[in-house]
Design a protein around this motif. Structure first.
Motif, PDB file in Angstrom:
ATOM      1  N   ASP A   1       0.853  -1.181   0.000  1.00  0.00           N
ATOM      2  CA  ASP A   1       0.000   0.000   0.000  1.00  0.00           C
ATOM      3  C   ASP A   1       0.891   1.234   0.000  1.00  0.00           C
ATOM      4  O   ASP A   1       1.610   1.488   0.967  1.00  0.00           O
ATOM      5  CB  ASP A   1      -0.848  -0.032   1.285  1.00  0.00           C
ATOM      6  CG  ASP A   1      -1.710   1.209   1.419  1.00  0.00           C
ATOM      7  OD1 ASP A   1      -1.870   1.925   0.408  1.00  0.00           O
ATOM      8  OD2 ASP A   1      -2.228   1.444   2.532  1.00  0.00           O
ATOM      9  N   ASP A   2       0.861   1.987  -1.103  1.00  0.00           N
ATOM     10  CA  ASP A   2       1.781   3.141  -1.146  1.00  0.00           C
ATOM     11  C   ASP A   2       1.150   4.391  -0.554  1.00  0.00           C
ATOM     12  O   ASP A   2       1.751   5.450  -0.552  1.00  0.00           O
ATOM     13  CB  ASP A   2       2.302   3.388  -2.546  1.00  0.00           C
ATOM     14  CG  ASP A   2       1.208   3.762  -3.520  1.00  0.00           C
ATOM     15  OD1 ASP A   2       0.058   3.930  -3.078  1.00  0.00           O
ATOM     16  OD2 ASP A   2       1.498   3.891  -4.712  1.00  0.00           O
ATOM     17  N   GLY A   3      -0.084   4.258  -0.063  1.00  0.00           N
ATOM     18  CA  GLY A   3      -0.715   5.372   0.631  1.00  0.00           C
ATOM     19  C   GLY A   3      -1.002   6.578  -0.242  1.00  0.00           C
ATOM     20  O   GLY A   3      -1.442   7.603   0.229  1.00  0.00           O
ATOM     21  N   ALA A   4      -0.760   6.427  -1.548  1.00  0.00           N
ATOM     22  CA  ALA A   4      -0.931   7.588  -2.430  1.00  0.00           C
ATOM     23  C   ALA A   4      -2.405   7.841  -2.692  1.00  0.00           C
ATOM     24  O   ALA A   4      -2.790   8.931  -3.073  1.00  0.00           O
ATOM     25  CB  ALA A   4      -0.196   7.349  -3.741  1.00  0.00           C
ATOM     26  N   ASP A   5      -3.215   6.805  -2.512  1.00  0.00           N
ATOM     27  CA  ASP A   5      -4.615   6.961  -2.885  1.00  0.00           C
ATOM     28  C   ASP A   5      -5.525   6.460  -1.772  1.00  0.00           C
ATOM     29  O   ASP A   5      -6.054   5.362  -1.846  1.00  0.00           O
ATOM     30  CB  ASP A   5      -4.849   6.165  -4.178  1.00  0.00           C
ATOM     31  CG  ASP A   5      -6.241   6.408  -4.739  1.00  0.00           C
ATOM     32  OD1 ASP A   5      -6.623   5.708  -5.667  1.00  0.00           O
ATOM     33  OD2 ASP A   5      -6.956   7.289  -4.237  1.00  0.00           O
ATOM     34  N   PRO A   6      -5.709   7.264  -0.740  1.00  0.00           N
ATOM     35  CA  PRO A   6      -6.513   6.814   0.391  1.00  0.00           C
ATOM     36  C   PRO A   6      -7.947   6.505   0.003  1.00  0.00           C
ATOM     37  O   PRO A   6      -8.614   5.714   0.657  1.00  0.00           O
ATOM     38  CB  PRO A   6      -6.441   7.966   1.378  1.00  0.00           C
ATOM     39  CG  PRO A   6      -5.982   9.160   0.599  1.00  0.00           C
ATOM     40  CD  PRO A   6      -5.238   8.642  -0.585  1.00  0.00           C
ATOM     41  N   GLY A   7      -8.440   7.112  -1.093  1.00  0.00           N
ATOM     42  CA  GLY A   7      -9.814   6.861  -1.514  1.00  0.00           C
ATOM     43  C   GLY A   7      -9.973   5.490  -2.115  1.00  0.00           C
ATOM     44  O   GLY A   7     -11.082   5.018  -2.316  1.00  0.00           O
TER      45      GLY A   7
END
Length: 231
Positions: free
Chosen positions: A221-227
């Motif tokens: 999970d790169d956390g770039a897209d929380p949605g």
């Protein structure tokens, strides 16, 4: 091997354009940076096979850009351009991590030959370093860095991480991890996977990089897209 992609760091626009056009004819794609700052910006967002660096550029110098490339550990070969045909210049350039040198003025053909030689050498040397979500995974050295910090992993943890990173954010099932990171005579219980992933997650530290997708498997999970729009 596909098209070679080169970053040209050169502050003389005519020369930079001439190099770019010449390389294009040789099926080598090139981006141009006219100063140290834009060179570092381009290096941060694009993957290049090689860098052609003029030492005398505005902003962070060619030497500083070279040092930054070397520090990134990407193993990207650097060809330095220098106006001064002075040996002491050359020596200091090699100390900084340059792999080859051309003094101005030079023939385009010579540049192309040198780039091809550097690319061949690089292509044979080692599997590519993978980067994702702040992780740098070097399969050749079996090393993992998180945000530049070295993380010691067991062989099994490394193997699991390698499979997850290769999936590029895709979900990998416990069964698939068992198949690819363990050998044939592995314990058939996916418990082994769960325990290894949990230990790996702890080793990598917070914020957690490995997400568990309940009932499905694991993913980076790169956390770039929380949605989760492209989840």
């Amino acid at each position: 091997m596909g098209t070679m992609r080169v970053l040209i760091v050169e502050d003389e626009p005519y020369l930079a354009e001439a190099i770019r056009d010449g390389l294009r004819l040789e099926a080598i794609a090139a981006d141009i940076a006219g100063d140290g700052d834009s060179a570092l910006e381009l290096l941060a967002v694009n993957a290049y096979d090689l860098a052609v660096l003029d030492r005398d550029i505005p902003g962070p110098s060619g030497d500083e850009v070279a040092a930054s490339i070397v520090a990134s550990g990407s193993g990207m070969p650097i060809l330095m351009l220098t106006a001064a045909d002075r040996l002491d210049d050359k020596a200091s350039g090699f100390e900084l991590g340059a792999d080859d040198y051309l003094t101005k003025p030079f023939e385009l053909r010579e540049l192309v030959l040198r780039l091809r030689a550097l690319d061949r050498r690089r292509a044979h040397s080692r599997p590519p370093v993978r980067e994702m979500a702040g992780l740098r995974l070097d399969p050749f050295r079996r090393e993992v860095y998180r945000e530049g910090r070295y993380v010691a992993l067991t062989r099994k943890q490394f193997a699991v991480l390698e499979v997850l990173v290769a999936a590029e954010g895709g979900v990998v099932s416990a069964e698939e991890l068992l198949e690819r990171a363990w050998d044939e005579n592995a314990d058939p219980f996916t418990n082994a996977v769960r325990i290894t992933v949990s230990a790996l997650r702890k080793r990598l530290g917070e914020p957690w990089v490995i997400a568990t997708v309940p009932g499905v498997g694991y993913r980076i999970d790169d956390g770039a897209d929380p949605g989760g729009r492209h989840a």
